[in-house]
Design a protein around this motif. Structure first.
Motif, PDB file in Angstrom:
ATOM      1  N   THR A 260      -3.039  -5.992  10.540  1.00 31.72           N
ATOM      2  CA  THR A 260      -2.302  -4.846   9.997  1.00 31.72           C
ATOM      3  C   THR A 260      -1.115  -4.487  10.883  1.00 31.72           C
ATOM      4  N   ALA A 261      -1.332  -4.441  12.191  1.00 29.36           N
ATOM      5  CA  ALA A 261      -0.239  -4.111  13.113  1.00 29.36           C
ATOM      6  C   ALA A 261       0.864  -5.166  13.037  1.00 29.36           C
ATOM      7  N   PHE A 262       0.477  -6.432  12.947  1.00 31.96           N
ATOM      8  CA  PHE A 262       1.469  -7.512  12.869  1.00 31.96           C
ATOM      9  C   PHE A 262       2.318  -7.388  11.608  1.00 31.96           C
ATOM     10  N   LEU A 263       1.659  -7.220  10.462  1.00 30.98           N
ATOM     11  CA  LEU A 263       2.392  -7.128   9.198  1.00 30.98           C
ATOM     12  C   LEU A 263       3.301  -5.908   9.174  1.00 30.98           C
ATOM     13  N   HIS A 264       2.831  -4.804   9.753  1.00 28.76           N
ATOM     14  CA  HIS A 264       3.662  -3.599   9.821  1.00 28.76           C
ATOM     15  C   HIS A 264       4.860  -3.828  10.730  1.00 28.76           C
ATOM     16  N   ASN A 265       4.636  -4.457  11.888  1.00 32.91           N
ATOM     17  CA  ASN A 265       5.712  -4.675  12.843  1.00 32.91           C
ATOM     18  C   ASN A 265       6.813  -5.577  12.310  1.00 32.91           C
ATOM     19  N   ILE A 266       6.488  -6.478  11.389  1.00 33.23           N
ATOM     20  CA  ILE A 266       7.522  -7.375  10.861  1.00 33.23           C
ATOM     21  C   ILE A 266       8.165  -6.823   9.595  1.00 33.23           C
ATOM     22  N   GLY A 267       7.764  -5.590   9.183  1.00 30.34           N
ATOM     23  CA  GLY A 267       8.470  -4.920   8.105  1.00 30.34           C
ATOM     24  C   GLY A 267       7.787  -4.868   6.760  1.00 30.34           C
ATOM     25  N   MET A 268       6.519  -5.291   6.648  1.00 31.34           N
ATOM     26  CA  MET A 268       5.831  -5.198   5.365  1.00 31.34           C
ATOM     27  C   MET A 268       5.409  -3.759   5.128  1.00 31.34           C
ATOM     28  N   ASP A 269       5.578  -3.256   3.888  1.00 32.59           N
ATOM     29  CA  ASP A 269       5.215  -1.875   3.607  1.00 32.59           C
ATOM     30  C   ASP A 269       3.699  -1.732   3.486  1.00 32.59           C
ATOM     31  N   ILE A 270       3.223  -0.487   3.559  1.00 35.24           N
ATOM     32  CA  ILE A 270       1.784  -0.255   3.636  1.00 35.24           C
ATOM     33  C   ILE A 270       1.059  -0.676   2.363  1.00 35.24           C
ATOM     34  N   ASN A 271       1.733  -0.572   1.219  1.00 31.95           N
ATOM     35  CA  ASN A 271       1.088  -1.000  -0.025  1.00 31.95           C
ATOM     36  C   ASN A 271       0.877  -2.505  -0.035  1.00 31.95           C
ATOM     37  N   GLY A 272       1.874  -3.236   0.455  1.00 30.10           N
ATOM     38  CA  GLY A 272       1.750  -4.684   0.539  1.00 30.10           C
ATOM     39  C   GLY A 272       0.640  -5.101   1.484  1.00 30.10           C
ATOM     40  N   ILE A 273       0.527  -4.372   2.604  1.00 27.71           N
ATOM     41  CA  ILE A 273      -0.537  -4.679   3.563  1.00 27.71           C
ATOM     42  C   ILE A 273      -1.899  -4.413   2.938  1.00 27.71           C
ATOM     43  N   ALA A 274      -2.018  -3.267   2.270  1.00 28.78           N
ATOM     44  CA  ALA A 274      -3.299  -2.900   1.671  1.00 28.78           C
ATOM     45  C   ALA A 274      -3.733  -3.904   0.602  1.00 28.78           C
ATOM     46  N   GLU A 275      -2.761  -4.445  -0.136  1.00 21.53           N
ATOM     47  CA  GLU A 275      -3.093  -5.395  -1.196  1.00 21.53           C
ATOM     48  C   GLU A 275      -3.762  -6.649  -0.653  1.00 21.53           C
TER      49      GLU A 275
END
Length: 361
Positions: A260-275
């Motif tokens: 989660t931290a990695f995906l957030h740090n590279i710019g993915m939005d929270i909805n995309g991460i949650a999916e």
């Protein structure tokens, strides 16, 4: 006798009630103000404030360049503009910026405030004024347990856990540095709680050209930082975690946090991460969103976590399928940046088969 802050003091802390009251009349007819040269100047100052807040690297020491009234007005207008942009991450950054700005001025008050007077031990009159307005009761470096627990709830530094504190007769001891840090967190929480404002549609329409510029600049900044998300450039450890999710495997807490931290740090939005977590056997929408927002610094906390370094990934058993590039970096984000910066090489093609080889095959 009540303490009356000077205009300069209020301009450093524009969120105070005594700072806001004098300028409210200027915003009762905001539509007409925006069409004037003065209004355009205030909008420019507000946008500069938002731009500085959005910048991940704070390049300058906070300062007040305009008149106290204009400084306070630009603060209020920046919050209105950010509300029209309606980007949660941008709003988070703005409130965090304002809290950090106030923190800087409080810590360095003796340097800029000629009216500096100690009111209670090493507490200045201004610090006491701000703490009182924000509902923080600290006296002689102690505060009530109930107040302390509520204040540190969003913080995740182990030193703030109640079990690690000195508690005496219902009071928690805090040192001078912590006093400033707790006030900073209180400012951030209260400023964030009030956003986004319900701005009239016609006002947002007047500000639309500027808000579109902010959106574009912010998106470009994210692209400059990491570019478009490319899964093919993910380090092996992150690819393994995503593969495990796709296979319906429950990730460990360390695995969820790292991914989660990695995906957030590279710019993915929270909805995309949650999916991505939707395929997990124990998937729960509310719990997943809570965890993702917590790690990305949106769940009522100012803490925006960074991807664990390679050494930490090794400790938790998440460092797998190492490749040659892994040997040259010490952090998953460094791997991602390095992989993305490499020129894409076309897949090798088989050499044409000679005519005589076809006949012999």
């Amino acid at each position: 006798m009540d303490f009356v802050p000077s205009g300069k003091e209020l301009s450093h802390f524009p969120f105070l009630k005594k700072a806001q009251d004098p300028i409210r009349s200027r915003f009762t007819s905001l539509g007409s103000l925006l069409g004037t040269p003065k209004g355009e100047a205030l909008v420019s100052q507000a946008i500069e404030r938002i731009t500085e807040a959005a910048n991940p690297r704070k390049n300058r020491v906070p300062e007040v360049c305009e008149s106290p009234e204009d400084e306070i007005a630009s603060y209020a207008l920046a919050r209105i503009i950010a509300s029209c942009v309606s980007d949660r991450q941008l709003i988070d950054r703005l409130t965090r910026y304002e809290a950090e700005r106030a923190y800087y001025f409080l810590v360095n008050e003796e340097e800029w405030n000629s009216n500096y007077v100690q009111d209670n031990g090493d507490y200045s009159r201004l610090w006491t004024e701000i703490a009182d307005e924000l509902g923080i009761r600290i006296s002689h470096d102690r505060m009530p347990v109930a107040d302390y627990v509520e204040l540190v709830a969003p913080l995740h530094d182990n030193r703030y856990r109640l079990i690690n504190r000195q508690v005496t007769r219902g009071f928690v001891t805090v040192n001078k540095n912590e006093r400033y840090e707790l006030l900073r967190e209180r400012i951030r929480v209260l400023l964030r709680r009030d956003l986004p404002h319900r701005v009239p549609k016609e006002i947002c329409e007047l500000l639309a050209p500027k808000t579109e510029e902010i959106k574009k600049a912010y998106q470009e900044q994210m692209l400059r930082q990491f570019g478009k998300v490319e899964e093919s450039a993910f380090p092996p450890c992150m690819q393994a975690l995503i593969s495990a999710l796709a296979a319906g495997t429950n990730l460990t807490h360390a695995g969820r946090f790292s991914l989660t931290a990695f995906l957030h740090n590279i710019g993915m939005d929270i909805n995309g991460i949650a999916e991505l977590y939707a395929r997990s056997p124990d998937f729960n929408v509310e719990m997943t969103m809570y965890q993702v927002e917590h790690i990305t610094g949106r769940g009522g906390t100012s803490t925006e976590y960074t991807t664990p370094a390679c050494a930490a990934m090794q400790t938790t058993g998440l460092c797998v399928h190492r490749d040659p590039l892994c040997e040259k970096v010490s952090h998953p984000l460094s791997y991602y940046k390095a992989k993305k910066s490499r020129p894409h090489k076309p897949a090798p093609t088989k050499p044409p088969v000679a005519e005589k080889d076809r006949k012999n095959s």
